[in-house]
Design a protein around this motif. Structure first.
Motif, PDB file in Angstrom:
ATOM      1  N   ASN A  29       0.689  -1.297  -0.381  1.00 59.12           N
ATOM      2  CA  ASN A  29      -0.057  -0.322   0.228  1.00 59.12           C
ATOM      3  C   ASN A  29       0.544   1.049  -0.365  1.00 59.12           C
ATOM      4  OD1 ASN A  29      -3.028  -1.043   0.184  1.00 59.12           O
ATOM      5  ND2 ASN A  29      -2.099  -2.180   1.813  1.00 59.12           N
ATOM      6  N   MET A  30       0.135   2.649  -0.275  1.00 60.06           N
ATOM      7  CA  MET A  30       1.109   3.807  -0.004  1.00 60.06           C
ATOM      8  C   MET A  30       0.472   3.738   0.438  1.00 60.06           C
ATOM      9  SD  MET A  30       3.127   3.677  -2.384  1.00 60.06           S
ATOM     10  CE  MET A  30       3.543   5.112  -2.703  1.00 60.06           C
ATOM     11  N   TYR A  40       5.902   3.466   0.335  1.00 59.52           N
ATOM     12  CA  TYR A  40       5.453   2.214   0.435  1.00 59.52           C
ATOM     13  C   TYR A  40       5.199   1.195   1.205  1.00 59.52           C
ATOM     14  CZ  TYR A  40       7.494   2.786  -4.635  1.00 59.52           C
ATOM     15  OH  TYR A  40       7.348   4.047  -5.617  1.00 59.52           O
ATOM     16  N   SER A  70      -4.425   2.887  -3.120  1.00 57.20           N
ATOM     17  CA  SER A  70      -2.919   2.819  -3.896  1.00 57.20           C
ATOM     18  C   SER A  70      -3.095   2.888  -5.211  1.00 57.20           C
ATOM     19  CB  SER A  70      -2.001   2.068  -2.645  1.00 57.20           C
ATOM     20  OG  SER A  70      -2.510   1.990  -1.111  1.00 57.20           O
TER      21      SER A  70
END
Length: 120
Positions: A29-30, A40, A70
């Motif tokens: 995911n961001m 990240y 994301s």
């Protein structure tokens, strides 16, 4: 449509991580933060933690789950796993990032040029 190109080396590592840790999937995911604005965010997830709109990439003996929020940041990205003499790591080649920190974990984006993806 492929959101991300996952190299054979990264596929092997994801499979190994899922098997060694007895996890269903590796997640990416961001999140906001880091030196450059975004980071990240790696982890593991179970099948029941997958949210509507998440992208699941089957790697054979494991899975890579990309969080739905994301995806617009990760479109067109290549995920590789490099094994070098003094360390090994996932290497992310993200064509959407406008800058990154020397740590390789923190990136920035031109948010006006990112295209949100519809959730199906």
């Amino acid at each position: 449509m492929n959101i991300m190109n996952v190299t054979p080396s990264a596929v092997d590592k994801i499979n190994t991580l899922c098997q060694e840790t007895n996890n269903w999937a590796v997640s990416l995911n961001m999140k906001g933060g880091g030196c450059a604005g975004f980071e990240y965010d790696w982890g593991f997830c179970s099948e029941d933690e997958v949210q509507s709109g998440d992208e699941i990439i089957d790697t054979g003996n494991g899975k890579l789950v990309l969080g739905s929020h994301s995806i617009m940041f990760l479109m067109g990205t290549e995920l590789d796993y490099v094994n070098e003499m003094f360390g090994s790591m996932f290497e992310i080649r993200n064509p959407n990032s406008t800058s990154s920190c020397g740590c390789g974990v923190s990136v920035n984006f031109d948010l006006e040029n990112l295209q949100p993806q519809p959730i199906l």
